[in-house]
Design a protein around this motif. Structure first.
Motif, mmCIF file in Angstrom:
data_model
loop_
_atom_site.group_PDB
_atom_site.id
_atom_site.type_symbol
_atom_site.label_atom_id
_atom_site.label_comp_id
_atom_site.label_asym_id
_atom_site.label_seq_id
_atom_site.Cartn_x
_atom_site.Cartn_y
_atom_site.Cartn_z
ATOM 1 N N SER A 9 -4.455 -9.904 6.882
ATOM 2 C CA SER A 9 -4.148 -10.004 5.463
ATOM 3 C C SER A 9 -2.702 -9.590 5.206
ATOM 4 O O SER A 9 -2.160 -8.714 5.884
ATOM 5 C CB SER A 9 -5.089 -9.097 4.667
ATOM 6 N N ASP A 14 -4.514 -4.477 0.604
ATOM 7 C CA ASP A 14 -5.265 -4.358 1.856
ATOM 8 C C ASP A 14 -4.471 -3.679 2.961
ATOM 9 O O ASP A 14 -4.938 -3.632 4.111
ATOM 10 C CB ASP A 14 -5.670 -5.752 2.366
ATOM 11 N N HIS A 17 -6.117 -1.030 5.423
ATOM 12 C CA HIS A 17 -7.170 -1.633 6.241
ATOM 13 C C HIS A 17 -6.590 -2.605 7.258
ATOM 14 O O HIS A 17 -7.035 -2.663 8.415
ATOM 15 C CB HIS A 17 -8.179 -2.353 5.354
ATOM 16 N N THR A 18 -5.577 -3.381 6.859
ATOM 17 C CA THR A 18 -4.966 -4.347 7.768
ATOM 18 C C THR A 18 -4.351 -3.642 8.970
ATOM 19 O O THR A 18 -4.488 -4.108 10.114
ATOM 20 C CB THR A 18 -3.901 -5.171 7.031
#
Length: 297
Positions: A9, A14, A17-18
């Motif tokens: 992403s 994000d 998390h990415t």
């Protein structure tokens, strides 16, 4: 060696998390972490900033901007960027290159909007110049239609492999003449009409340039579901891959390598979204090793 990667992403929301997913992909033995390049959207991370941080947090995986929005990243500076990233990461970078498609958005950044023909000429010129600005050697003077540099010393670091996302016949011919790899547009795969009509253009241009067409490898952005149980069918009515169990993926990808000379695959979720964490784990731990083993036999 067959390459396996994931598409990450670029959403600002994000980001944490990415980065965790990129580290997991690295630890899982994957080869590529790929992001798109749309610098005109404020809710997306700059592609090369993101790749730089990913490379700084990983040890093995290579970064790929698929594909670099060349009109917004002038070739001489792009060459400095990728050779710097290569030096900092131990060579873990691939240079994805594109003509540039969303011209109204590109123009909003202040760059001159080019006609389709001019955009392809700038694309070829940009790749040729970038390739001269790495690997050391004599100073480069280049007086082109779109780029001019004078006595510019190449970086000592070699330019990484150049893969394109060419779609039209003129840009496909550029790929055949000077690129090292091709990622078919719109997630087309080896069974698609797009591939069947496009790859011969690349091969013909390569041969005319005195190259072996096999030197331009095929790497696929490949969306689909990874399911616990086999699906009754793995392709839809249009022949597009849907997904299936790990065993169904392994059979499909092994055939792509052995029968169609596929060089690599970048996993996306359905609709081109980034894959879920569980899908990344199964891709890295089950599918990629099994395909590599089957191909090696």
């Amino acid at each position: 060696m067959v390459l396996f990667g994931i598409g990450g992403s670029t959403a600002v929301s994000d980001a944490a998390h990415t980065l965790r997913q990129a580290v997991a992909a690295d630890r899982g033995g994957l080869d590529l972490f790929s992001v798109s390049d749309h610098p005109y959207y404020a809710d997306r991370l700059d592609a090369y900033a993101e790749i730089g941080v990913v490379l700084g947090r990983t040890e093995r995986i290579s970064g790929l901007v698929s594909v670099t929005n060349l009109p917004t990243r002038p070739a001489p500076m792009l060459a400095r960027t990728v050779t710097s990233l290569s030096s900092l990461s131990g060579g873990r970078i691939v240079l994805g290159m594109g003509v540039g498609g969303l011209w109204d958005d590109i123009a909003r950044l202040g760059f001159t909007q080019l006609t389709p023909g001019a955009a392809v000429r700038a694309f070829e010129e940009g790749i040729r110049l970038v390739k001269r600005l790495g690997g050391g050697g004599e100073p480069v003077t280049f007086d082109g239609e779109f780029y001019q540099v004078t006595a510019l010393h190449p970086a000592e670091e070699p330019i990484p492999p150049v893969w394109t996302g060419s779609v039209g016949p003129k840009s496909l011919a550029v790929t055949g003449r000077i690129a090292d790899g091709w990622m078919p547009g719109r997630a087309a795969d080896w069974l698609s009409e797009r591939y069947r009509t496009s790859r011969p253009v690349i091969d013909e241009a390569a041969a005319e340039a005195g190259r072996d067409p096999r030197d331009v490898v095929d790497v696929y952005n490949f969306p689909g579901r990874i399911t616990a149980e086999p699906l009754p069918r793995t392709r839809d009515d249009d022949g597009r891959w849907i997904g299936g169990s790990p065993e169904q993926w392994i059979e499909e990808l092994t055939g792509a390598v052995l029968d169609h000379d596929a060089h690599g695959f970048v996993l996306f979720g359905p609709g081109g979204r980034p894959p879920a964490d569980g899908e990344v784990a199964r891709w890295a731990e089950e599918i990629a090793p099994a395909v590599r083993e089957a191909v090696a036999k």
